[in-house]
Design a protein around this motif. Structure first.
Motif, PDB file in Angstrom:
ATOM      1  N   TYR A 119       3.912  -4.444  -7.003  1.00  0.00           N
ATOM      2  CA  TYR A 119       3.177  -4.900  -5.833  1.00  0.00           C
ATOM      3  C   TYR A 119       2.263  -3.792  -5.326  1.00  0.00           C
ATOM      4  O   TYR A 119       2.604  -2.611  -5.436  1.00  0.00           O
ATOM      5  CB  TYR A 119       4.159  -5.366  -4.754  1.00  0.00           C
ATOM      6  N   PRO A 120       1.087  -4.163  -4.763  1.00  0.00           N
ATOM      7  CA  PRO A 120       0.124  -3.117  -4.394  1.00  0.00           C
ATOM      8  C   PRO A 120       0.621  -2.200  -3.283  1.00  0.00           C
ATOM      9  O   PRO A 120       1.461  -2.579  -2.472  1.00  0.00           O
ATOM     10  CB  PRO A 120      -1.100  -3.905  -3.931  1.00  0.00           C
ATOM     11  N   MET A 121       0.101  -0.993  -3.278  1.00  0.00           N
ATOM     12  CA  MET A 121       0.454   0.016  -2.288  1.00  0.00           C
ATOM     13  C   MET A 121      -0.794   0.291  -1.454  1.00  0.00           C
ATOM     14  O   MET A 121      -1.862   0.517  -1.998  1.00  0.00           O
ATOM     15  CB  MET A 121       0.876   1.273  -3.038  1.00  0.00           C
ATOM     16  N   LYS A 122      -0.631   0.234  -0.136  1.00  0.00           N
ATOM     17  CA  LYS A 122      -1.781   0.385   0.735  1.00  0.00           C
ATOM     18  C   LYS A 122      -1.559   1.583   1.643  1.00  0.00           C
ATOM     19  O   LYS A 122      -0.522   1.656   2.314  1.00  0.00           O
ATOM     20  CB  LYS A 122      -1.900  -0.877   1.590  1.00  0.00           C
ATOM     21  N   ILE A 123      -2.491   2.486   1.679  1.00  0.00           N
ATOM     22  CA  ILE A 123      -2.357   3.675   2.507  1.00  0.00           C
ATOM     23  C   ILE A 123      -3.570   3.767   3.422  1.00  0.00           C
ATOM     24  O   ILE A 123      -4.703   3.602   2.976  1.00  0.00           O
ATOM     25  CB  ILE A 123      -2.193   4.927   1.615  1.00  0.00           C
ATOM     26  N   GLY A 124      -3.327   4.005   4.704  1.00  0.00           N
ATOM     27  CA  GLY A 124      -4.403   4.022   5.700  1.00  0.00           C
ATOM     28  C   GLY A 124      -5.213   5.312   5.690  1.00  0.00           C
ATOM     29  O   GLY A 124      -5.179   6.073   4.729  1.00  0.00           O
ATOM     30  N   ASP A 125      -5.933   5.568   6.782  1.00  0.00           N
ATOM     31  CA  ASP A 125      -6.774   6.756   6.914  1.00  0.00           C
ATOM     32  C   ASP A 125      -5.949   7.926   7.459  1.00  0.00           C
ATOM     33  O   ASP A 125      -4.925   7.726   8.099  1.00  0.00           O
ATOM     34  CB  ASP A 125      -7.927   6.479   7.884  1.00  0.00           C
ATOM     35  N   HIS A 126      -6.447   9.132   7.233  1.00  0.00           N
ATOM     36  CA  HIS A 126      -5.850  10.371   7.758  1.00  0.00           C
ATOM     37  C   HIS A 126      -4.368  10.503   7.412  1.00  0.00           C
ATOM     38  O   HIS A 126      -3.542  10.791   8.270  1.00  0.00           O
ATOM     39  CB  HIS A 126      -6.026  10.452   9.281  1.00  0.00           C
ATOM     40  N   VAL A 127      -4.025  10.255   6.168  1.00  0.00           N
ATOM     41  CA  VAL A 127      -2.635  10.368   5.726  1.00  0.00           C
ATOM     42  C   VAL A 127      -2.500  11.621   4.864  1.00  0.00           C
ATOM     43  O   VAL A 127      -3.231  11.793   3.898  1.00  0.00           O
ATOM     44  CB  VAL A 127      -2.202   9.119   4.923  1.00  0.00           C
TER      45      VAL A 127
END
Lengths: 172, 190
Positions: free
Chosen positions: B90-98
């Motif tokens: 399943y896809p992995m989603k990472i936001g900004d400034h991580v």
């Protein structure tokens, strides 16, 4: 110690990625081991999954036998002289060469198992937590777990060759 | 301002949107990975874009936001499970400034914005980390955990330690932006 002679026997159905470091006498059954780093005679059974950065070392002279359908997750290190079937070694777990694993054992994430004397883990033993506590698994959900493992191996056998360069298996 | 962090120009590839990707990072299936821009991927990182959802068409496996940092030796891998009898990643989603510290292993499903993950962490499968959370060094987060917003998690297994101040998003944003500006090629190569 005499220099390690390299001799690999890879089953025609096994999927072995090219970046894998293999040293010594190694036999790999039908399955998928990407990226182990063993040294010494090691026999890996069929349906095993060995993930990124997993290290499998044989510390002894006799053959290290790994059974079928085992899962070695990212960055784990296994030195057990025998490993049975359907075991799970979770992410970054370390198992010392004094511990033998039977079947359906689970070593939890980041656990370090160093028994001072030779020990054989019973079937369904689970080792978990920072102080390596032990419990016996009831075996509930075993069928589902094995089904997941089998499907995972099947998926990887199909997908890995599409994106990664592989080592060719020459033996059967 | 702190001292700059220098790197040799030969080691990093810089894209038009300002992403800096080490040549020594292992990136499989790059066509399935999206980088938001100004993201740094350090050497020795492993990013598995090849473990994609089966099915026709284009599938995004890992998407990273802006100003992210994947530290040295990190492993980023999408989570897997069987759903209705079908095995899938399943896809992995990472936001900004991580920011993800060195040698951490991440198999999360979602990571929000302004999240800090320390060194040597293990983030289990299908973990959801909400915005502005912080994971301390050497934390082991078990699979399927939900880390709430503005929480600090530490230990093995990872547990709630304390609430973070409300100024966290601004602090982390400034920190990640500063890190990106500090990360520059050696002066003699410019």
């Amino acid at each position: 110690m005499p220099p390690i002679r390299d001799k690999f026997t890879i089953h025609s159905k096994a999927v072995v990625c090219q970046d894998v470091e293999l040293k010594g006498d190694i036999t790999i059954g039908a399955g998928k081991p990407p990226m182990p780093l063993p040294s010494g005679p090691i026999v890996i059974g069929s349906g095993c999954i060995i993930e990124e950065g997993a290290i499998i070392v044989n510390r002894r002279k006799e053959v290290m036998r790994i059974g079928d359908d085992n899962l070695f997750e990212i960055g784990c290190r296994v030195e057990s002289p025998t490993v049975g079937n359907c075991n799970t070694v979770c992410t970054r777990a370390r198992v010392h060469h004094t511990l033998r694993m039977s079947s359906y054992c689970v070593i939890g994430a980041g656990v370090l198992v160093v028994p001072t004397e030779d020990e054989m883990l019973d079937d369904y033993t689970t080792i978990y937590g920072p102080s390596a506590e032990r419990r016996i698994w009831s075996g509930r959900g075993k069928v589902q777990e094995m089904d997941l493992r089998r499907k995972h191996a099947e998926y990887l056998r199909e997908m890995l060759p599409k994106f990664n360069r592989l080592r060719r298996g020459d033996g059967t | 301002m702190d001292l700059p962090i220098y790197y040799t120009r030969a080691e990093y590839i810089e894209t038009d949107t300002g992403n800096k990707v080490s040549r020594r990072a292992t990136i499989s299936g790059p066509q399935n990975i999206i980088l938001g821009g100004k993201t740094i991927i350090a050497s020795g990182a492993i990013i598995r874009g090849d473990l994609r959802r089966t099915g026709p068409g284009h599938a995004v496996v890992i998407s990273l936001g802006r100003y992210c940092l994947i530290g040295e030796g990190c492993v980023m891998r999408p989570p897997y499970k069987t759903y209705r009898g079908n095995f899938n990643y399943y896809p992995m989603k990472i936001g900004d400034h991580v920011h993800i510290g060195a040698n951490s292993i991440v198999e999360a499903a979602t990571i929000g914005n302004h999240v800090e993950i320390g060194k040597n962490c293990i983030i289990g499968k299908f973990t959801i980390i909400k915005d502005c959370a912080k994971i301390a060094d050497n934390t082991v987060i078990p699979p399927n955990t939900v880390v709430p917003a503005l929480a600090l998690f530490a230990g093995s297994p990872g547990r709630f330690v304390e609430d973070l101040p409300e100024s966290t998003p601004e602090m982390v944003e400034a920190q990640t932006k500063q890190y990106y500006t500090r990360f520059q090629p050696l002066p003699q190569e410019r």
